[in-house]
Design a protein around this motif. Structure first.
Motif, PDB file in Angstrom:
ATOM      1  N   GLY A  32       0.742  -1.343  -0.124  1.00  0.00           N
ATOM      2  CA  GLY A  32      -0.070  -0.108   0.004  1.00  0.00           C
ATOM      3  C   GLY A  32       0.810   1.235  -0.041  1.00  0.00           C
ATOM      4  O   GLY A  32       1.609   1.548  -0.875  1.00  0.00           O
ATOM      5  N   PRO A  33       0.640   2.117   1.102  1.00  0.00           N
ATOM      6  CA  PRO A  33       1.217   3.297   0.953  1.00  0.00           C
ATOM      7  C   PRO A  33       2.828   3.340   1.279  1.00  0.00           C
ATOM      8  O   PRO A  33       3.653   4.422   0.874  1.00  0.00           O
ATOM      9  CB  PRO A  33       0.825   4.049   2.467  1.00  0.00           C
ATOM     10  CG  PRO A  33       0.371   2.960   3.088  1.00  0.00           C
ATOM     11  CD  PRO A  33      -0.302   1.893   2.319  1.00  0.00           C
ATOM     12  N   ILE A  34       3.374   2.236   1.520  1.00  0.00           N
ATOM     13  CA  ILE A  34       4.790   2.135   1.393  1.00  0.00           C
ATOM     14  C   ILE A  34       5.391   2.412   0.155  1.00  0.00           C
ATOM     15  O   ILE A  34       6.645   2.876   0.192  1.00  0.00           O
ATOM     16  CB  ILE A  34       5.250   0.695   1.840  1.00  0.00           C
ATOM     17  CG1 ILE A  34       4.925   0.379   3.422  1.00  0.00           C
ATOM     18  CG2 ILE A  34       6.873   0.392   2.044  1.00  0.00           C
ATOM     19  CD1 ILE A  34       5.103  -1.003   3.736  1.00  0.00           C
ATOM     20  N   LEU A  35       4.738   1.857  -0.832  1.00  0.00           N
ATOM     21  CA  LEU A  35       5.359   1.893  -2.409  1.00  0.00           C
ATOM     22  C   LEU A  35       5.276   3.487  -2.724  1.00  0.00           C
ATOM     23  O   LEU A  35       6.256   3.832  -3.636  1.00  0.00           O
ATOM     24  CB  LEU A  35       4.353   1.182  -3.312  1.00  0.00           C
ATOM     25  CG  LEU A  35       4.282  -0.190  -3.005  1.00  0.00           C
ATOM     26  CD1 LEU A  35       3.310  -0.908  -4.093  1.00  0.00           C
ATOM     27  CD2 LEU A  35       5.636  -0.837  -3.031  1.00  0.00           C
ATOM     28  N   LEU A  78       7.343  -0.470   8.805  1.00  0.00           N
ATOM     29  CA  LEU A  78       7.085  -1.789   9.780  1.00  0.00           C
ATOM     30  C   LEU A  78       5.719  -1.886  10.518  1.00  0.00           C
ATOM     31  O   LEU A  78       5.313  -3.128  10.467  1.00  0.00           O
ATOM     32  CB  LEU A  78       8.085  -1.557  10.844  1.00  0.00           C
ATOM     33  CG  LEU A  78       9.591  -2.220  10.370  1.00  0.00           C
ATOM     34  CD1 LEU A  78      10.445  -2.320  11.676  1.00  0.00           C
ATOM     35  CD2 LEU A  78       9.703  -3.464   9.551  1.00  0.00           C
ATOM     36  N   PRO A  79       5.076  -0.948  10.839  1.00  0.00           N
ATOM     37  CA  PRO A  79       3.747  -1.344  11.239  1.00  0.00           C
ATOM     38  C   PRO A  79       2.903  -1.744  10.282  1.00  0.00           C
ATOM     39  O   PRO A  79       2.038  -2.645  10.366  1.00  0.00           O
ATOM     40  CB  PRO A  79       3.196   0.182  11.725  1.00  0.00           C
ATOM     41  CG  PRO A  79       4.491   0.823  12.006  1.00  0.00           C
ATOM     42  CD  PRO A  79       5.511   0.373  11.138  1.00  0.00           C
ATOM     43  N   ARG A  80       2.865  -1.297   8.945  1.00  0.00           N
ATOM     44  CA  ARG A  80       2.203  -2.048   7.753  1.00  0.00           C
ATOM     45  C   ARG A  80       2.529  -3.189   7.525  1.00  0.00           C
ATOM     46  O   ARG A  80       1.866  -4.178   7.362  1.00  0.00           O
ATOM     47  CB  ARG A  80       2.333  -0.989   6.664  1.00  0.00           C
ATOM     48  CG  ARG A  80       1.710  -1.360   5.294  1.00  0.00           C
ATOM     49  CD  ARG A  80       0.111  -1.006   5.187  1.00  0.00           C
ATOM     50  NE  ARG A  80      -0.274  -1.562   4.136  1.00  0.00           N
ATOM     51  CZ  ARG A  80      -1.660  -1.088   3.773  1.00  0.00           C
ATOM     52  NH1 ARG A  80      -2.300  -0.297   4.546  1.00  0.00           N
ATOM     53  NH2 ARG A  80      -2.192  -1.555   2.683  1.00  0.00           N
ATOM     54  N   ILE A  81       3.856  -3.469   7.542  1.00  0.00           N
ATOM     55  CA  ILE A  81       4.743  -4.777   7.302  1.00  0.00           C
ATOM     56  C   ILE A  81       3.859  -5.984   8.246  1.00  0.00           C
ATOM     57  O   ILE A  81       3.305  -6.899   8.152  1.00  0.00           O
ATOM     58  CB  ILE A  81       5.967  -4.744   7.292  1.00  0.00           C
ATOM     59  CG1 ILE A  81       6.266  -4.331   5.837  1.00  0.00           C
ATOM     60  CG2 ILE A  81       6.465  -6.186   7.289  1.00  0.00           C
ATOM     61  CD1 ILE A  81       7.858  -3.918   5.709  1.00  0.00           C
ATOM     62  N   ASP A 115       7.987  -7.499  20.927  1.00  0.00           N
ATOM     63  CA  ASP A 115       6.628  -7.334  20.124  1.00  0.00           C
ATOM     64  C   ASP A 115       6.861  -6.251  19.157  1.00  0.00           C
ATOM     65  O   ASP A 115       8.124  -6.008  18.808  1.00  0.00           O
ATOM     66  CB  ASP A 115       5.758  -6.759  21.377  1.00  0.00           C
ATOM     67  CG  ASP A 115       6.426  -5.457  22.018  1.00  0.00           C
ATOM     68  OD1 ASP A 115       7.190  -4.848  21.532  1.00  0.00           O
ATOM     69  OD2 ASP A 115       5.916  -5.109  23.261  1.00  0.00           O
ATOM     70  N   GLY A 116       5.778  -5.841  18.690  1.00  0.00           N
ATOM     71  CA  GLY A 116       6.148  -4.877  17.394  1.00  0.00           C
ATOM     72  C   GLY A 116       6.671  -3.682  17.745  1.00  0.00           C
ATOM     73  O   GLY A 116       7.750  -3.122  16.926  1.00  0.00           O
ATOM     74  N   GLU A 117       6.316  -3.082  18.915  1.00  0.00           N
ATOM     75  CA  GLU A 117       7.273  -1.848  19.094  1.00  0.00           C
ATOM     76  C   GLU A 117       8.581  -2.105  19.599  1.00  0.00           C
ATOM     77  O   GLU A 117       9.475  -1.239  19.110  1.00  0.00           O
ATOM     78  CB  GLU A 117       6.513  -1.170  20.483  1.00  0.00           C
ATOM     79  CG  GLU A 117       6.843   0.280  20.870  1.00  0.00           C
ATOM     80  CD  GLU A 117       5.904   0.735  22.039  1.00  0.00           C
ATOM     81  OE1 GLU A 117       6.942   1.538  22.694  1.00  0.00           O
ATOM     82  OE2 GLU A 117       4.838   0.461  22.264  1.00  0.00           O
ATOM     83  N   VAL A 166      12.827  -9.031   9.233  1.00  0.00           N
ATOM     84  CA  VAL A 166      13.081  -8.385  10.625  1.00  0.00           C
ATOM     85  C   VAL A 166      12.292  -8.831  11.722  1.00  0.00           C
ATOM     86  O   VAL A 166      12.579  -9.156  12.689  1.00  0.00           O
ATOM     87  CB  VAL A 166      12.894  -6.762  10.398  1.00  0.00           C
ATOM     88  CG1 VAL A 166      13.232  -6.058  11.827  1.00  0.00           C
ATOM     89  CG2 VAL A 166      13.987  -6.112   9.538  1.00  0.00           C
ATOM     90  N   LEU A 167      11.080  -8.962  11.087  1.00  0.00           N
ATOM     91  CA  LEU A 167       9.601  -9.588  12.057  1.00  0.00           C
ATOM     92  C   LEU A 167      10.253 -11.209  12.365  1.00  0.00           C
ATOM     93  O   LEU A 167       9.964 -11.440  13.547  1.00  0.00           O
ATOM     94  CB  LEU A 167       8.307  -9.599  11.354  1.00  0.00           C
ATOM     95  CG  LEU A 167       8.143  -8.039  11.024  1.00  0.00           C
ATOM     96  CD1 LEU A 167       6.607  -8.263  10.413  1.00  0.00           C
ATOM     97  CD2 LEU A 167       8.265  -7.071  11.879  1.00  0.00           C
TER      98      LEU A 167
END
Length: 208
Positions: free
Chosen positions: A74-77, A98-101, A184-186, A173-174
């Motif tokens: 999405g917006p990453i592109l 990273l939050p989107r991924i 966790d995500g943060e 990375v995840l």
């Protein structure tokens, strides 16, 4: 990720054709979010679309997965930064991405699974003429993020920095920080941003 950029959805005909393509994409996305990497036939069956129709929109599994991945990105592109400072630009890219991924983690892991599966079959000589699923959006994104350094780093140094940053950007990375380290995500985002800043600083110090 080395995914070839595809025609945007706006280029697809409107009306029933567009709705059918959207249905296929949404169905494939749902399947990938559940951990499945569907073939075109499997996505067509789940969507209630004929195989012949499905293959008109997505001639191969690679084409279908690429389209779903682009939807997920999405917006990453379209990420851009007006900042002149490279550390700020790289931090913004990672903080945005990273939050989107993570939100589409299962989708990107399913795509990675296809990439690894194709690699294994290519090594075994059994891939045949199946179109290759490639990943590479991160190359352009990271080079854009460090673009202000083009005038101060040599071509080789610029490439190396982009390559090094690719290790802390993407679904991998995840896999490392969440699946192996249990963050966790943060926390994952914090480590990735710290590592990216350290790489940029190291490249700038080496250049001086």
């Amino acid at each position: 990720m080395d995914i070839s950029r595809q025609s945007s959805a706006e280029e697809v005909e409107r009306g029933p054709r567009a709705r059918t393509r959207r249905l296929m994409l949404e169905t494939a996305s749902r399947l990938m979010q559940s951990g499945v990497t569907p073939s075109v036939t499997e996505a067509a069956e789940a969507a209630g679309v004929s195989r012949a129709t499905a293959y008109r929109y997505f001639p191969s599994q690679a084409a279908l997965v690429q389209a779903v991945v682009d939807e997920g990105l999405g917006p990453i592109l379209t990420w851009k930064s007006d900042a002149k400072d490279v550390e700020t630009r790289v931090d913004d890219l990672i903080g945005t991405s990273l939050p989107r991924i993570e939100a589409y983690e299962a989708t990107f892991k399913a795509a990675l699974k296809l990439s690894l599966d194709q690699w294994a079959r290519r090594q075994a000589g059994t891939l045949g003429d199946e179109p290759r699923f490639t990943r590479g959006h991160r190359v352009d994104l990271l080079k854009d993020a460090i673009a202000p350094l083009k005038g101060s780093l040599s071509g080789a140094q610029f490439e190396r920095l982009a390559q090094a940053l690719s290790l802390v950007f993407g679904v991998e990375v995840l896999i490392v920080l969440k699946d192996i380290w249990g963050l966790d995500g943060e926390e994952t985002q914090s480590v990735a941003r710290w590592a990216a800043a350290a790489l940029v600083k190291a490249a700038m110090v080496a250049e001086m």
